[in-house]
Design a protein around this motif. Structure first.
Motif, PDB file in Angstrom:
ATOM      1  N   ILE A  73      -2.563   5.361  32.186  1.00 26.11           N
ATOM      2  CA  ILE A  73      -3.518   6.148  32.975  1.00 26.11           C
ATOM      3  C   ILE A  73      -4.945   5.840  32.541  1.00 26.11           C
ATOM      4  O   ILE A  73      -5.834   5.642  33.377  1.00 26.11           O
ATOM      5  N   ASP A  74      -5.160   5.769  31.235  1.00 22.86           N
ATOM      6  CA  ASP A  74      -6.499   5.450  30.728  1.00 22.86           C
ATOM      7  C   ASP A  74      -6.932   4.059  31.179  1.00 22.86           C
ATOM      8  O   ASP A  74      -8.089   3.859  31.553  1.00 22.86           O
ATOM      9  N   ASP A  75      -6.009   3.096  31.151  1.00 24.06           N
ATOM     10  CA  ASP A  75      -6.330   1.742  31.613  1.00 24.06           C
ATOM     11  C   ASP A  75      -6.703   1.748  33.091  1.00 24.06           C
ATOM     12  O   ASP A  75      -7.645   1.069  33.510  1.00 24.06           O
ATOM     13  N   LEU A  76      -5.959   2.496  33.885  1.00 26.96           N
ATOM     14  CA  LEU A  76      -6.244   2.549  35.315  1.00 26.96           C
ATOM     15  C   LEU A  76      -7.571   3.257  35.600  1.00 26.96           C
ATOM     16  O   LEU A  76      -8.268   2.900  36.549  1.00 26.96           O
ATOM     17  N   LYS A  77      -7.916   4.227  34.772  1.00 28.45           N
ATOM     18  CA  LYS A  77      -9.174   4.941  34.971  1.00 28.45           C
ATOM     19  C   LYS A  77     -10.376   4.083  34.588  1.00 28.45           C
ATOM     20  O   LYS A  77     -11.461   4.243  35.144  1.00 28.45           O
ATOM     21  N   LEU A  78     -10.201   3.168  33.645  1.00 25.70           N
ATOM     22  CA  LEU A  78     -11.328   2.396  33.131  1.00 25.70           C
ATOM     23  C   LEU A  78     -11.836   1.362  34.125  1.00 25.70           C
ATOM     24  O   LEU A  78     -12.998   1.012  34.113  1.00 25.70           O
ATOM     25  N   LEU A 135     -10.781  -1.794  37.436  1.00 26.37           N
ATOM     26  CA  LEU A 135      -9.846  -2.495  38.302  1.00 26.37           C
ATOM     27  C   LEU A 135      -9.023  -3.539  37.561  1.00 26.37           C
ATOM     28  O   LEU A 135      -8.043  -4.043  38.096  1.00 26.37           O
ATOM     29  N   GLU A 136      -9.422  -3.864  36.355  1.00 22.98           N
ATOM     30  CA  GLU A 136      -8.685  -4.878  35.605  1.00 22.98           C
ATOM     31  C   GLU A 136      -7.249  -4.437  35.349  1.00 22.98           C
ATOM     32  O   GLU A 136      -6.315  -5.222  35.473  1.00 22.98           O
ATOM     33  N   GLY A 137      -7.077  -3.181  35.006  1.00 29.20           N
ATOM     34  CA  GLY A 137      -5.733  -2.657  34.784  1.00 29.20           C
ATOM     35  C   GLY A 137      -4.910  -2.657  36.054  1.00 29.20           C
ATOM     36  O   GLY A 137      -3.727  -2.979  36.060  1.00 29.20           O
ATOM     37  N   VAL A 138      -5.553  -2.292  37.171  1.00 30.39           N
ATOM     38  CA  VAL A 138      -4.863  -2.284  38.460  1.00 30.39           C
ATOM     39  C   VAL A 138      -4.467  -3.706  38.839  1.00 30.39           C
ATOM     40  O   VAL A 138      -3.349  -3.961  39.297  1.00 30.39           O
ATOM     41  N   GLU A 139      -5.390  -4.629  38.653  1.00 33.87           N
ATOM     42  CA  GLU A 139      -5.118  -6.029  38.991  1.00 33.87           C
ATOM     43  C   GLU A 139      -3.980  -6.590  38.132  1.00 33.87           C
ATOM     44  O   GLU A 139      -3.082  -7.263  38.636  1.00 33.87           O
ATOM     45  N   GLU A 140      -4.026  -6.301  36.855  1.00 30.42           N
ATOM     46  CA  GLU A 140      -2.972  -6.788  35.962  1.00 30.42           C
ATOM     47  C   GLU A 140      -1.611  -6.245  36.378  1.00 30.42           C
ATOM     48  O   GLU A 140      -0.627  -6.977  36.426  1.00 30.42           O
ATOM     49  N   ARG A 141      -1.580  -4.969  36.692  1.00 24.36           N
ATOM     50  CA  ARG A 141      -0.321  -4.343  37.110  1.00 24.36           C
ATOM     51  C   ARG A 141       0.172  -4.931  38.432  1.00 24.36           C
ATOM     52  O   ARG A 141       1.363  -5.190  38.607  1.00 24.36           O
ATOM     53  N   ALA A 142      -0.739  -5.166  39.375  1.00 22.38           N
ATOM     54  CA  ALA A 142      -0.361  -5.751  40.665  1.00 22.38           C
ATOM     55  C   ALA A 142       0.141  -7.179  40.490  1.00 22.38           C
ATOM     56  O   ALA A 142       1.110  -7.593  41.140  1.00 22.38           O
ATOM     57  N   ARG A 143      -0.481  -7.935  39.618  1.00 18.53           N
ATOM     58  CA  ARG A 143      -0.014  -9.309  39.368  1.00 18.53           C
ATOM     59  C   ARG A 143       1.385  -9.309  38.763  1.00 18.53           C
ATOM     60  O   ARG A 143       2.243 -10.094  39.152  1.00 18.53           O
TER      61      ARG A 143
END
Length: 93
Positions: A57-62, A64-72
């Motif tokens: 959650i903290d990564d996603l809040k910080l 788009l890098e976390g979102v992009e990594e998760r999507a990849r």
């Protein structure tokens, strides 16, 4: 005198029965003790999972890098102008 001894013996037997087999006796204590140990182990596992989820959650809040990594990773996202290369393991004879 004999009757008094018989009453004391019956009373001692009743007390022993209640101690070992009765409600809130030794059996109940052992059962509850095992249940507490199992619940502590479950709580430990849930606390680990919660820490990981909080980190996500903290990564996603910080950003788009976390979102992009998760999507990849989960969805196989490929950006525009990127080349996807898949490396397959060598075949074993």
């Amino acid at each position: 005198m004999r009757m008094f001894q018989l009453i004391l013996l019956c009373l001692a037997g009743y007390i022993q029965y209640k101690l070992w087999l009765g409600h809130n006796g030794i059996q109940d204590y052992v059962h509850i003790k095992h249940a507490v140990i199992e619940h502590k182990e479950t709580n430990t596992q849930l606390q680990k999972r919660n820490r990981l989820l909080k980190a996500d959650i903290d990564d996603l809040k910080l950003g788009l890098e976390g979102v992009e990594e998760r999507a990849r990773h989960e969805l196989g996202l490929i950006k525009k102008d990127e080349t996807f290369i898949r490396v397959l393991p060598a075949k074993q004879p």
